[in-house]
Design a protein around this motif. Structure first.
Motif, PDB file in Angstrom:
ATOM      1  N   LEU A  96     -38.903   5.883  -4.381  1.00  9.47           N
ATOM      2  CA  LEU A  96     -39.307   7.106  -5.060  1.00  9.47           C
ATOM      3  C   LEU A  96     -38.581   7.267  -6.403  1.00  9.47           C
ATOM      4  O   LEU A  96     -39.153   7.757  -7.382  1.00  9.47           O
ATOM      5  CB  LEU A  96     -39.040   8.322  -4.166  1.00  9.47           C
ATOM      6  N   ALA A  97     -37.312   6.834  -6.428  1.00  7.24           N
ATOM      7  CA  ALA A  97     -36.535   6.941  -7.668  1.00  7.24           C
ATOM      8  C   ALA A  97     -37.115   6.043  -8.755  1.00  7.24           C
ATOM      9  O   ALA A  97     -37.137   6.410  -9.939  1.00  7.24           O
ATOM     10  CB  ALA A  97     -35.070   6.581  -7.392  1.00  7.24           C
ATOM     11  N   GLU A  98     -37.592   4.859  -8.346  1.00  6.05           N
ATOM     12  CA  GLU A  98     -38.213   3.945  -9.319  1.00  6.05           C
ATOM     13  C   GLU A  98     -39.481   4.548  -9.904  1.00  6.05           C
ATOM     14  O   GLU A  98     -39.903   4.208 -10.995  1.00  6.05           O
ATOM     15  CB  GLU A  98     -38.522   2.603  -8.638  1.00  6.05           C
ATOM     16  N   GLU A  99     -40.103   5.457  -9.141  1.00  6.45           N
ATOM     17  CA  GLU A  99     -41.331   6.099  -9.608  1.00  6.45           C
ATOM     18  C   GLU A  99     -41.030   7.392 -10.367  1.00  6.45           C
ATOM     19  O   GLU A  99     -41.938   8.154 -10.699  1.00  6.45           O
ATOM     20  CB  GLU A  99     -42.254   6.391  -8.427  1.00  6.45           C
ATOM     21  N   GLY A 100     -39.722   7.652 -10.588  1.00  5.37           N
ATOM     22  CA  GLY A 100     -39.342   8.813 -11.392  1.00  5.37           C
ATOM     23  C   GLY A 100     -38.796   9.985 -10.617  1.00  5.37           C
ATOM     24  O   GLY A 100     -38.451  11.015 -11.209  1.00  5.37           O
ATOM     25  N   ALA A 101     -38.671   9.857  -9.318  1.00 14.24           N
ATOM     26  CA  ALA A 101     -38.118  10.954  -8.530  1.00 14.24           C
ATOM     27  C   ALA A 101     -36.604  11.034  -8.714  1.00 14.24           C
ATOM     28  O   ALA A 101     -35.960  10.055  -9.115  1.00 14.24           O
ATOM     29  CB  ALA A 101     -38.457  10.761  -7.053  1.00 14.24           C
ATOM     30  N   THR A 102     -36.046  12.187  -8.418  1.00 13.69           N
ATOM     31  CA  THR A 102     -34.591  12.367  -8.527  1.00 13.69           C
ATOM     32  C   THR A 102     -33.908  11.544  -7.451  1.00 13.69           C
ATOM     33  O   THR A 102     -34.307  11.589  -6.275  1.00 13.69           O
ATOM     34  CB  THR A 102     -34.228  13.849  -8.339  1.00 13.69           C
ATOM     35  N   PRO A 103     -32.868  10.794  -7.807  1.00 16.63           N
ATOM     36  CA  PRO A 103     -32.149  10.000  -6.804  1.00 16.63           C
ATOM     37  C   PRO A 103     -31.562  10.910  -5.722  1.00 16.63           C
ATOM     38  O   PRO A 103     -31.148  12.037  -6.011  1.00 16.63           O
ATOM     39  CB  PRO A 103     -31.054   9.313  -7.616  1.00 16.63           C
ATOM     40  N   PRO A 104     -31.512  10.471  -4.480  1.00 11.13           N
ATOM     41  CA  PRO A 104     -31.007  11.324  -3.388  1.00 11.13           C
ATOM     42  C   PRO A 104     -29.496  11.518  -3.484  1.00 11.13           C
ATOM     43  O   PRO A 104     -28.770  10.638  -3.935  1.00 11.13           O
ATOM     44  CB  PRO A 104     -31.393  10.537  -2.136  1.00 11.13           C
ATOM     45  N   SER A 105     -29.037  12.714  -3.021  1.00  9.66           N
ATOM     46  CA  SER A 105     -27.595  12.995  -2.948  1.00  9.66           C
ATOM     47  C   SER A 105     -27.092  12.664  -1.546  1.00  9.66           C
ATOM     48  O   SER A 105     -27.874  12.571  -0.585  1.00  9.66           O
ATOM     49  CB  SER A 105     -27.325  14.458  -3.266  1.00  9.66           C
ATOM     50  N   ALA A 106     -25.792  12.542  -1.428  1.00  8.49           N
ATOM     51  CA  ALA A 106     -25.203  12.209  -0.121  1.00  8.49           C
ATOM     52  C   ALA A 106     -25.473  13.305   0.898  1.00  8.49           C
ATOM     53  O   ALA A 106     -25.859  13.022   2.045  1.00  8.49           O
ATOM     54  CB  ALA A 106     -23.705  11.969  -0.282  1.00  8.49           C
ATOM     55  N   ASP A 107     -25.251  14.576   0.462  1.00 13.05           N
ATOM     56  CA  ASP A 107     -25.478  15.651   1.427  1.00 13.05           C
ATOM     57  C   ASP A 107     -26.955  15.779   1.796  1.00 13.05           C
ATOM     58  O   ASP A 107     -27.303  16.151   2.915  1.00 13.05           O
ATOM     59  CB  ASP A 107     -24.939  16.978   0.884  1.00 13.05           C
TER      60      ASP A 107
END
Length: 293
Positions: A96-107
């Motif tokens: 999803l991040a490669e498609e422009g989504a925000t990278p996930p956070s640890a929490d």
């Protein structure tokens, strides 16, 4: 020396070990026999057997309710990360991040379903034995506190019950004095009646004597008074030898039986009055005895 005990009381004990904490409450009310009801946490099935055995070793009568609550803290340290599920979430998140989504956070990742999980039950079995023993010790403490509470009730009951026994003893003594005058009262009453009905009948004096003697025999209450005196002595002995609730229950029946017979045999208003008062006091005593273990 064993102390007189009632059947109403309350006891509580709390404890903690590691990330576990627990509380135990023990309550009891009057009961003809000992009945123990247990409510415990899931996964601690052996506690019910231990709790009932502990109650039976301390108490002989009453309806006892034992409630155990145990909980484990929800600290993160007690949780485990399911790395396989986390890895799958990371693959999807990176796509999803490669498609422009925000990278996930640890929490955010840790909040996803299935990433954090409680330790498997199998991992807890090894520690369950010591934990169960600790909770069982708390049950013992709560039952000890309950027993002390019931003994305090017994301390309050003892002078009340003793007072009723003293009153019965006093009434029996009064009945003995009044009963001694019954023969003369019966003779005088019979003499007046016969004289009114047949004043000139031959052998009247002898007939009066024989009939009065027969009536006096039927009205003789010495056996009842002797048994009542013996019951008073038995009650005093039982109060010094607890637990005696069941025996006192039976003794109340014997008290009332003799008092009823005393009233039925009474030939004077005064003795009947004493008998009725005696029955009232015995009933009051019976109500208090219902509270004795």
């Amino acid at each position: 020396m064993t102390r007189l005990s009632g059947m109403t009381g309350f006891g509580r004990a709390d404890g903690a070990d590691g990330d576990w904490s627990w509380s135990v409450e023990a309550r009891s009310v009057n009961g003809r026999n000992l009945e123990v009801r247990f409510r415990g946490p899931p996964g601690f099935d052996n506690l019910e057997r231990l709790a009932k055995a502990s109650a039976q070793g301390r108490l002989s009568r009453g309806q006892v309710t034992l409630g155990v609550q145990a909980k484990r803290s929800e600290a993160v340290a007690s949780l485990k990360v399911n790395e396989a599920i986390l890895a799958r979430y990371l693959v999807l998140a990176n796509q999803l991040a490669e498609e422009g989504a925000t990278p996930p956070s640890a929490d955010g990742l840790l909040a996803l379903r299935g990433v954090l999980e409680a330790p498997e039950d199998a991992d807890d079995i090894e520690a369950r034995g010591p934990l169960e023993a600790a909770i069982a010790a708390a049950i013992d403490q709560a039952l000890d506190a309950l027993k002390i509470s019931r003994e305090r009730e017994g301390e309050q009951l003892l002078p009340v019950i003793t007072g009723f026994v003293d009153r019965i003893e006093h009434l029996v003594a009064a009945a003995e004095t009044e009963a001694a005058a019954q023969v003369e009262a019966i003779r005088d009453r019979f003499t007046r009646r016969i004289s009114e009905l047949a004043p000139d009948a031959p052998g009247l004096e002898e007939r009066i004597f024989l009939e009065a003697a027969a009536l006096a025999t039927k009205a003789d209450v010495r056996e009842e008074l002797d048994r009542l005196t013996a019951h008073v002595a038995s009650a005093r002995t039982l109060l010094q030898q607890p637990p005696a609730g069941r025996k006192l229950d039976f003794l109340m029946q014997e008290f009332m039986r003799e008092a009823n017979t005393l009233c039925s045999k009474s030939a004077t208003t005064a003795l009947t009055g004493i008998g009725l008062e005696l029955k009232a006091v015995i009933e009051q005593l019976r109500e208090q005895v219902q509270n004795v273990e």
